[in-house]
Design a protein around this motif. Sequence first.
Motif, PDB file in Angstrom:
ATOM      1  N   GLU A  82      69.206  36.962  43.266  1.00  0.00           N
ATOM      2  CA  GLU A  82      69.173  35.685  43.751  1.00  0.00           C
ATOM      3  C   GLU A  82      68.624  35.012  45.321  1.00  0.00           C
ATOM      4  O   GLU A  82      68.661  34.726  46.186  1.00  0.00           O
TER       5      GLU A  82
ATOM      6  N   ARG B 115      67.051  37.368  47.615  1.00  0.00           N
ATOM      7  CA  ARG B 115      65.751  36.929  47.526  1.00  0.00           C
ATOM      8  C   ARG B 115      66.149  35.848  48.597  1.00  0.00           C
ATOM      9  O   ARG B 115      64.826  35.313  49.440  1.00  0.00           O
TER      10      ARG B 115
ATOM     11  N   HIS C 201      63.214  44.652  45.893  1.00  0.00           N
ATOM     12  CA  HIS C 201      63.007  42.761  45.943  1.00  0.00           C
ATOM     13  C   HIS C 201      62.103  42.383  45.436  1.00  0.00           C
ATOM     14  O   HIS C 201      61.550  41.503  44.575  1.00  0.00           O
ATOM     15  N   PHE C 202      61.520  42.735  46.903  1.00  0.00           N
ATOM     16  CA  PHE C 202      59.782  42.160  46.660  1.00  0.00           C
ATOM     17  C   PHE C 202      58.951  42.995  46.436  1.00  0.00           C
ATOM     18  O   PHE C 202      57.273  42.200  45.843  1.00  0.00           O
TER      19      PHE C 202
ATOM     20  N   LEU D 232      55.938  40.265  49.074  1.00  0.00           N
ATOM     21  CA  LEU D 232      57.244  39.240  50.003  1.00  0.00           C
ATOM     22  C   LEU D 232      56.584  37.828  50.071  1.00  0.00           C
ATOM     23  O   LEU D 232      57.065  36.910  50.244  1.00  0.00           O
TER      24      LEU D 232
END
Lengths: 221, 221
Positions: free
Chosen positions: A20, A23, A61-62, A68
Motif C-alpha cells: 500500500e 503504491r 505493483h501496477f 499506473l
Amino acid sequence: MKTPTAPSGAPSPRRRRSAEIARKEILDAVQKRLSEGGPEAIRLQEIARDVGIAHPTIIHHFGSRDGLIRALDARAVEALTRDVVAVLKRGETPTAEVELIERVAETMEEQGLARLIAWWALREPGADPTQGIDPPSLVENVSKLIAARVADEPGLVAREHETVSFAVRLAVVATFGDALLGDLLSPAPQPEREAERRRFRAWTARLLREGLTAPEDPSAS
Amino acid sequence: MKTPTAPSGAPSPRRRRSAEIARKEILDAVQKRLSEGGPEAIRLQEIARDVGIAHPTIIHHFGSRDGLIRALDARAVEALTRDVVAVLKRGETPTAEVELIERVAETMEEQGLARLIAWWALREPGADPTQGIDPPSLVENVSKLIAARVADEPGLVAREHETVSFAVRLAVVATFGDALLGDLLSPAPQPEREAERRRFRAWTARLLREGLTAPEDPSAS
DNA sequence: AAAGTTATATACATTAGTGTCAGTAAGGCC
DNA sequence: GGCCTTACTGACACTAATGTATATAACTTT
C-alpha cells in the motif's frame, strides 16, 4: 543456462515497504512529475529514481505503465470527489459560493489536479475506461453536484434553469483555466501572485452571485 | 563499401512540393493530430504517413522534431495574434466584448488552439524559447491588448484598475477552459451543444459587461 | 527457527521512435 | 538539352523506454 546475477559492488541495502505504501509513494512521485513537467515526463525509470527504487518494481505493483496511469486517475477522481462533496455537505454559510470556488481551486492547484484534468482533456476520447473509472465523468458529476447545491440556495432568483447551469459551468471552467493559465495572465510580480489570485477568485465568485441574483436582462442595450 | 540503395519494387512516384507548401501541409497534419489525439500523438512517422511522405522529409524541412514543434508554436502564435488584433482594431460596436469572446473562442476551438495552449501550459516552464518565440507571451500580450481596448471603452466605470485586469483574465480563462471542458459540463444532448455554447458565451460576455459597468461593492452582505 | 510470501533488485529482450547517410528525381535556369 | 539545386526516399544506426526473467532479501506465519 548460467546464473545471470553476478553482484559486483556492495549489494545496496533494500527498504521494504508495504504494498500500500509503495503504491502511494509511487503515485505521489508520478503526480509530482506530472505537475512539474508535462505528460511526457512520466517515465518509469525517472519515477523509479524519484522514489528510490528500480523501475520493474513499479510494474510489479501496477502491472504496466498503463495500469499506473489508471491508478493515478482513480486516485485523483476519489480525491476531488471527496473534497467537493465534503464542502457541499457542510456548506450552509451565505458565502458558500466563495468557499466552494476557493476549495475546488485549492485542490486543483495544490494537488496539480488541474494539470491532470487538462491531460484527460487532451487524451483522445477513445481512452479505455478499463475499470469503470472514466475520469471525465468526475468533472461531470461534480458539476451536477454543484448545480444541485446552487439551485437550492434560498436567496437566488435565477428563474431560468439554464442560468444556474451556466453559472456552474463558468465557475468550473474559470477555476480550471486559471489554475493552468493564471500565472501567464497575471501582471503582478511573483510574490503577490497568490494574494492576487485569491482576490480574483473572490471577484469571480461575487460576479457569479450577482449574475444569479439579479434578474435576467436579455437585451442589454 | 557497397552501394546501400537496392530498390526492390516499383520506385514509388514522387510529388515535389515547394518548401513552403510542404511545410504547410506538414504543420496542418501535426495540428490535426494534436487536435484529435493528445500531445503524445505527435510521431514523425505517423505525421509523415498522414501527409504521404517519408519521415526524413519532415526532418529535412524542420531540422528536428523539436524544430517542427517550434514551427507549430510560431504559426499558432501568429494566427491567434492576427485574429485578435483584427477584432480589436475594427471593434467599435457596443457589443464588442461579445464579439471578441466569440471570435477568440471560435479560433480556439476550430483550429484546436485551446488544446495547443493547454499543451503549452503542461510542458515544463523551462522549455527553450529558442527562436525568440516563447508561446506563453502570446497569451500575455493578447490579454494586454484586450485590457487596453477595454479600458478605453467610454461607458465603463471600473474605477479600480484591477477590475479590468480581472475581467480580461476571466474572459480568457473561461474561453480557454470551456473549449477544453465544455463538452463535459454541458447537460445538453449532442446536437444542441453548439447553440448552447454560443448562449453560454453570450451570457458570460453580458455578465462581464455588467461587472465592469456596475460600481464595486466589496462588502457584499 | 524454518518455511512461505512478496517486495525489490539486476540483467536482458524488445520495440519504437528520432536522426543520419548516401543516393534519386523533379523542377528551374542557362 | 545539359546542369544545378533541393525536395524527397529507403536503409540503417542509435537511443530510450517498456516489459520479462530470475534471483535475493525482508517481513509474516506457524
